[in-house]
Each structure stands twice: as C-alpha cells, then as structure tokens.
Design a protein around this motif. Structure first.
Motif, PDB file in Angstrom:
ATOM      1  N   ARG A 295       0.838  -1.207   0.000  1.00 50.88           N
ATOM      2  CA  ARG A 295       0.000   0.000   0.000  1.00 50.88           C
ATOM      3  C   ARG A 295       0.872   1.255   0.000  1.00 50.88           C
ATOM      4  O   ARG A 295       0.756   2.108   0.875  1.00 50.88           O
ATOM      5  N   PRO A 296       1.761   1.420  -1.001  1.00 49.28           N
ATOM      6  CA  PRO A 296       2.690   2.551  -0.974  1.00 49.28           C
ATOM      7  C   PRO A 296       2.113   3.884  -1.447  1.00 49.28           C
ATOM      8  O   PRO A 296       2.747   4.925  -1.292  1.00 49.28           O
ATOM      9  N   THR A 297       0.914   3.889  -2.005  1.00 51.16           N
ATOM     10  CA  THR A 297       0.345   5.104  -2.574  1.00 51.16           C
ATOM     11  C   THR A 297      -0.554   5.810  -1.557  1.00 51.16           C
ATOM     12  O   THR A 297      -1.478   5.212  -1.022  1.00 51.16           O
ATOM     13  N   THR A 298      -0.256   7.077  -1.318  1.00 49.06           N
ATOM     14  CA  THR A 298      -1.078   7.899  -0.426  1.00 49.06           C
ATOM     15  C   THR A 298      -1.814   8.926  -1.266  1.00 49.06           C
ATOM     16  O   THR A 298      -1.212   9.614  -2.094  1.00 49.06           O
ATOM     17  N   VAL A 299      -3.113   9.024  -1.039  1.00 52.78           N
ATOM     18  CA  VAL A 299      -3.943   9.966  -1.770  1.00 52.78           C
ATOM     19  C   VAL A 299      -4.697  10.821  -0.752  1.00 52.78           C
ATOM     20  O   VAL A 299      -5.274  10.292   0.201  1.00 52.78           O
ATOM     21  N   PHE A 300      -4.657  12.124  -0.941  1.00 47.81           N
ATOM     22  CA  PHE A 300      -5.419  13.046  -0.114  1.00 47.81           C
ATOM     23  C   PHE A 300      -6.654  13.454  -0.906  1.00 47.81           C
ATOM     24  O   PHE A 300      -6.538  13.901  -2.051  1.00 47.81           O
ATOM     25  N   VAL A 301      -7.810  13.271  -0.309  1.00 48.05           N
ATOM     26  CA  VAL A 301      -9.075  13.539  -1.005  1.00 48.05           C
ATOM     27  C   VAL A 301      -9.814  14.651  -0.272  1.00 48.05           C
ATOM     28  O   VAL A 301     -10.130  14.521   0.908  1.00 48.05           O
ATOM     29  N   GLU A 302     -10.051  15.752  -0.986  1.00 49.12           N
ATOM     30  CA  GLU A 302     -10.837  16.861  -0.448  1.00 49.12           C
ATOM     31  C   GLU A 302     -12.284  16.651  -0.865  1.00 49.12           C
ATOM     32  O   GLU A 302     -12.562  16.413  -2.044  1.00 49.12           O
ATOM     33  N   ILE A 303     -13.177  16.735   0.099  1.00 51.81           N
ATOM     34  CA  ILE A 303     -14.588  16.499  -0.180  1.00 51.81           C
ATOM     35  C   ILE A 303     -15.413  17.699   0.281  1.00 51.81           C
ATOM     36  O   ILE A 303     -15.256  18.167   1.415  1.00 51.81           O
ATOM     37  N   THR A 304     -16.270  18.160  -0.616  1.00 53.20           N
ATOM     38  CA  THR A 304     -17.221  19.213  -0.306  1.00 53.20           C
ATOM     39  C   THR A 304     -18.602  18.580  -0.311  1.00 53.20           C
ATOM     40  O   THR A 304     -18.959  17.866  -1.254  1.00 53.20           O
ATOM     41  N   LEU A 305     -19.348  18.811   0.745  1.00 48.29           N
ATOM     42  CA  LEU A 305     -20.681  18.232   0.860  1.00 48.29           C
ATOM     43  C   LEU A 305     -21.734  19.162   0.270  1.00 48.29           C
ATOM     44  O   LEU A 305     -21.496  20.362   0.097  1.00 48.29           O
ATOM     45  N   SER A 306     -22.902  18.600   0.009  1.00 50.81           N
ATOM     46  CA  SER A 306     -24.005  19.368  -0.566  1.00 50.81           C
ATOM     47  C   SER A 306     -24.659  20.291   0.456  1.00 50.81           C
ATOM     48  O   SER A 306     -25.375  21.216   0.088  1.00 50.81           O
ATOM     49  N   GLY A 307     -24.421  20.028   1.739  1.00 47.72           N
ATOM     50  CA  GLY A 307     -24.993  20.865   2.780  1.00 47.72           C
ATOM     51  C   GLY A 307     -24.242  20.698   4.086  1.00 47.72           C
ATOM     52  O   GLY A 307     -23.395  19.819   4.211  1.00 47.72           O
ATOM     53  N   GLN A 308     -24.572  21.528   5.061  1.00 45.03           N
ATOM     54  CA  GLN A 308     -23.872  21.512   6.346  1.00 45.03           C
ATOM     55  C   GLN A 308     -24.769  21.081   7.500  1.00 45.03           C
ATOM     56  O   GLN A 308     -24.369  21.180   8.659  1.00 45.03           O
TER      57      GLN A 308
END
Length: 153
Positions: free
Chosen positions: A64-77
């Motif tokens: 598992r050498p690959t690191t991915v950063f995922v930014e997520i924006t939601l449809s509401g708060q």
C-alpha cells in the motif's frame, strides 16, 4: 500540559519513539527508579495522555505505498448530512484519516492504495457512494518528506 514536569515529558518523548521499551530500560533512560517510572507511566495512561500502544506498519511492505489526499465538499452543512457522511466514511478500511476542515473543502481524507488502479477501485466502490458529496478532488502524494506520529511535548 502544564501539569507535567520534565520527567513526564521525557517519558512521553521516549515512549513515542520506543513504545516497546521495557520499564527497566525506560527508567534508566529517564533517570528514575523502575517503580517510580512505572507509577508515572500508569498515571499518564490513567489521565489519557497515553491513549494506546500500537505497531506502526510499513505501507510499502504491505503493498500500500500510494497515499492519496481527497478533499470532499458536501451538498450541505446540516447535522444529518455531516453525521451520515462521517458514519459512512468510518466504514472504509482504506481511509486512514478523516478531518472536518475549515476552508474550501468540508473534509480531508488520507487514503492508502496499492497504486492508481487500486485507488480507482476504492473510489468506485466506496468514495463515489459516500452520502451528501457535492464535489471531490484527489491529490496523489509523490513522496513523503516527513512523517511522524510523535507529538511535541
């Protein structure tokens, strides 16, 4: 951390780097008697300063050498949207960290994968099915420059 003296701090620094150190070795390095050292460690555990002891694994040796950063924006708060998202993301084994953010994105995930194909599988199977997601942006880490689990004490 004002309730902790220099000996407590030294114990914490040592344990963060050498979690499997014996009490005898720890007491020697910290310049304490073994019984006094043991009492201090027990106190730090009871206070919750020492949360747990873990083995840190090498992701490369586990494929598992690959690191991915995922930014997520939601449809509401709304609380329901946030709660549903957090419950769902907690079930994804490839997500090592999930942070509620201030700024452009609502959440930042740290995901591990074998390679880009494996990340595509994770994305299709899990990330694309997360509830309430309006937008997702993934960034692949090219190289880890610094990584530590040790907090400054």
């Amino acid at each position: 951390m004002e309730d902790f003296d220099t000996i407590d701090r030294r114990i914490l620094q040592i344990l963060q780097k050498r979690g499997r150190i014996s009490n005898a070795e720890l007491s020697e390095v910290a310049n304490l008697s073994p019984s006094a050292c043991h009492r201090r460690v027990q106190r730090l555990e009871k206070l919750g300063v020492i949360r747990d002891y873990v083995a840190l694994l090498d992701p490369r040796k586990l494929g598992r050498p690959t690191t991915v950063f995922v930014e997520i924006t939601l449809s509401g708060q709304a609380d329901e949207v946030l709660d549903a998202f957090e419950r769902a993301v907690a079930q994804i084994p490839d997500v090592l960290e999930c942070h509620l953010m201030a700024g452009a994105a609502d959440y930042l995930l740290k995901v591990v994968a074998a390679d880009t194909e494996d990340f595509a599988r994770i994305h299709r199977r899990f990330l694309a099915r997360l509830p309430g997601v309006a937008q997702m942006h993934s960034s692949f880490a090219l190289r880890t420059v610094r990584q530590t689990t040790a907090l400054p004490v």
